[in-house]
Design an enzyme around this catalytic site. Structure first.
Site, PDB file in Angstrom:
ATOM      1  N   HIS A  25     -82.662  18.541  13.124  1.00 41.97           N
ATOM      2  CA  HIS A  25     -83.113  19.725  13.866  1.00 41.97           C
ATOM      3  C   HIS A  25     -84.518  19.502  14.451  1.00 41.97           C
ATOM      4  O   HIS A  25     -84.796  19.873  15.593  1.00 41.97           O
ATOM      5  CB  HIS A  25     -83.140  20.950  12.944  1.00 41.97           C
ATOM      6  N   LYS A  29     -72.483  36.638   5.767  1.00 40.10           N
ATOM      7  CA  LYS A  29     -72.184  35.203   5.696  1.00 40.10           C
ATOM      8  C   LYS A  29     -72.879  34.487   4.536  1.00 40.10           C
ATOM      9  O   LYS A  29     -72.379  33.482   4.036  1.00 40.10           O
ATOM     10  CB  LYS A  29     -72.548  34.538   7.031  1.00 40.10           C
ATOM     11  N   ARG A  56     -74.059  15.892  17.678  1.00 38.99           N
ATOM     12  CA  ARG A  56     -73.936  14.647  16.920  1.00 38.99           C
ATOM     13  C   ARG A  56     -72.659  13.903  17.273  1.00 38.99           C
ATOM     14  O   ARG A  56     -72.651  12.699  17.425  1.00 38.99           O
ATOM     15  CB  ARG A  56     -73.936  14.941  15.407  1.00 38.99           C
ATOM     16  N   SER A 115     -76.829  20.113   7.677  1.00 39.41           N
ATOM     17  CA  SER A 115     -77.262  21.027   6.609  1.00 39.41           C
ATOM     18  C   SER A 115     -76.215  21.056   5.501  1.00 39.41           C
ATOM     19  O   SER A 115     -76.557  21.211   4.326  1.00 39.41           O
ATOM     20  CB  SER A 115     -77.461  22.438   7.167  1.00 39.41           C
TER      21      SER A 115
HETATM   22  P1  ADP Z   1     -75.039  26.482  13.411  1.00 41.06           P
HETATM   23  O1  ADP Z   1     -74.468  27.085  12.164  1.00 41.06           O
HETATM   24  O2  ADP Z   1     -75.476  27.517  14.402  1.00 41.06           O
HETATM   25  O3  ADP Z   1     -74.242  25.374  14.011  1.00 41.06           O
HETATM   26  P2  ADP Z   1     -76.904  24.508  12.362  1.00 41.06           P
HETATM   27  O4  ADP Z   1     -78.189  24.836  11.663  1.00 41.06           O
HETATM   28  O5  ADP Z   1     -75.852  23.819  11.574  1.00 41.06           O
HETATM   29  O6  ADP Z   1     -76.452  25.897  12.952  1.00 41.06           O
HETATM   30  O7  ADP Z   1     -77.218  23.627  13.647  1.00 41.06           O
HETATM   31  C1  ADP Z   1     -78.028  24.118  14.703  1.00 41.06           C
HETATM   32  C2  ADP Z   1     -77.879  23.180  15.895  1.00 41.06           C
HETATM   33  O8  ADP Z   1     -78.411  21.897  15.569  1.00 41.06           O
HETATM   34  C3  ADP Z   1     -76.432  22.924  16.289  1.00 41.06           C
HETATM   35  O9  ADP Z   1     -76.382  22.810  17.698  1.00 41.06           O
HETATM   36  C4  ADP Z   1     -76.083  21.617  15.633  1.00 41.06           C
HETATM   37  O10 ADP Z   1     -75.065  20.932  16.340  1.00 41.06           O
HETATM   38  C5  ADP Z   1     -77.424  20.893  15.760  1.00 41.06           C
HETATM   39  N1  ADP Z   1     -77.625  19.872  14.753  1.00 41.06           N
HETATM   40  C6  ADP Z   1     -77.432  19.941  13.428  1.00 41.06           C
HETATM   41  N2  ADP Z   1     -77.750  18.773  12.828  1.00 41.06           N
HETATM   42  C7  ADP Z   1     -78.164  17.945  13.810  1.00 41.06           C
HETATM   43  C8  ADP Z   1     -78.605  16.574  13.848  1.00 41.06           C
HETATM   44  N3  ADP Z   1     -78.666  15.828  12.751  1.00 41.06           N
HETATM   45  N4  ADP Z   1     -78.957  16.049  15.035  1.00 41.06           N
HETATM   46  C9  ADP Z   1     -78.865  16.800  16.176  1.00 41.06           C
HETATM   47  N5  ADP Z   1     -78.431  18.070  16.218  1.00 41.06           N
HETATM   48  C10 ADP Z   1     -78.094  18.646  15.043  1.00 41.06           C
END
Ligand code: ADP
Length: 160
Positions: free
Chosen positions: A20, A44, A93, A131
């Site tokens: 992130h 959630k 990703r 995450s």
């Molecule tokens: P959500 O539940 O809204 O998908 P996340 O916190 O899982 O929220 O992810 C937020 C954004 O960051 C999403 O667009 C996800 O694809 C992206 N993301 C998560 N991990 C990575 C990573 N390692 N590299 C690049 N983008 C990521």
């Protein structure tokens, strides 16, 4: 700043990872200011409370300038309008991410044609970080430090 270009980087951030942070740094090259916002839905749940996630993100960004951290409920496009963001940033990703994200982006575009979505590819060294993996590691007593931004001590946030 007049004509400031503001983007929103929304996510669950449960928790905020190195992946992130990498996306955020790329977004700062494109926009004058980026708001990182924890989007949550009270039904959630999650491992970390929305307040703890916001605190963790603030710590993770350190002295990075032009970033604000917030949280919101409801539609992402409504929150964009509220803060004046012209763009939604999402990270990619895998092709699976792309498929999921393009559906969300199209729905958002239909609801709010004035707001664009931009996808930023994961840095190759972070492309395996999610995450979900971090939560699994933590719930099984592992050390997730290598997935998290420097300076984050997860014990400071886990029961908040
Ligand atoms: P959500 O539940 O809204 O998908 P996340 O916190 O899982 O929220 O992810 C937020 C954004 O960051 C999403 O667009 C996800 O694809 C992206 N993301 C998560 N991990 C990575 C990573 N390692 N590299 C690049 N983008 C990521």
């Amino acid at each position: 700043m007049k004509n400031m270009r503001l983007a929103l980087f929304p996510g669950s951030f449960d928790p905020f990872t190195m992946g992130h942070l990498d996306v955020l740094k790329s977004a700062l090259k494109l926009f004058d200011k980026v708001v990182v916002a924890v989007g949550y839905n009270s039904s959630k749940g999650g491992l970390f409370s929305p307040e703890a996630r916001v605190e963790m993100i603030k710590k993770a960004i350190g002295d990075l300038e032009r970033v604000e951290v917030d949280s919101y409920t409801g539609l992402t496009v409504d929150y964009c309008r509220k803060i004046g963001a012209v763009c939604i940033i999402r990270g990619l990703r895998t092709t699976t991410d792309f498929e999921l994200e393009s559906v969300i982006a199209q729905a958002n575009r239909k609801m709010a044609p004035d707001i664009s979505s931009i996808f930023i590819p994961a840095g190759h060294e972070y492309s395996f970080i999610s995450s979900t993996v971090v939560r699994d590691v933590l719930m099984n007593g592992g050390d997730a430090k290598c997935f998290l931004p420097p300076g984050i001590d997860i014990d400071d946030y886990i029961h908040k």
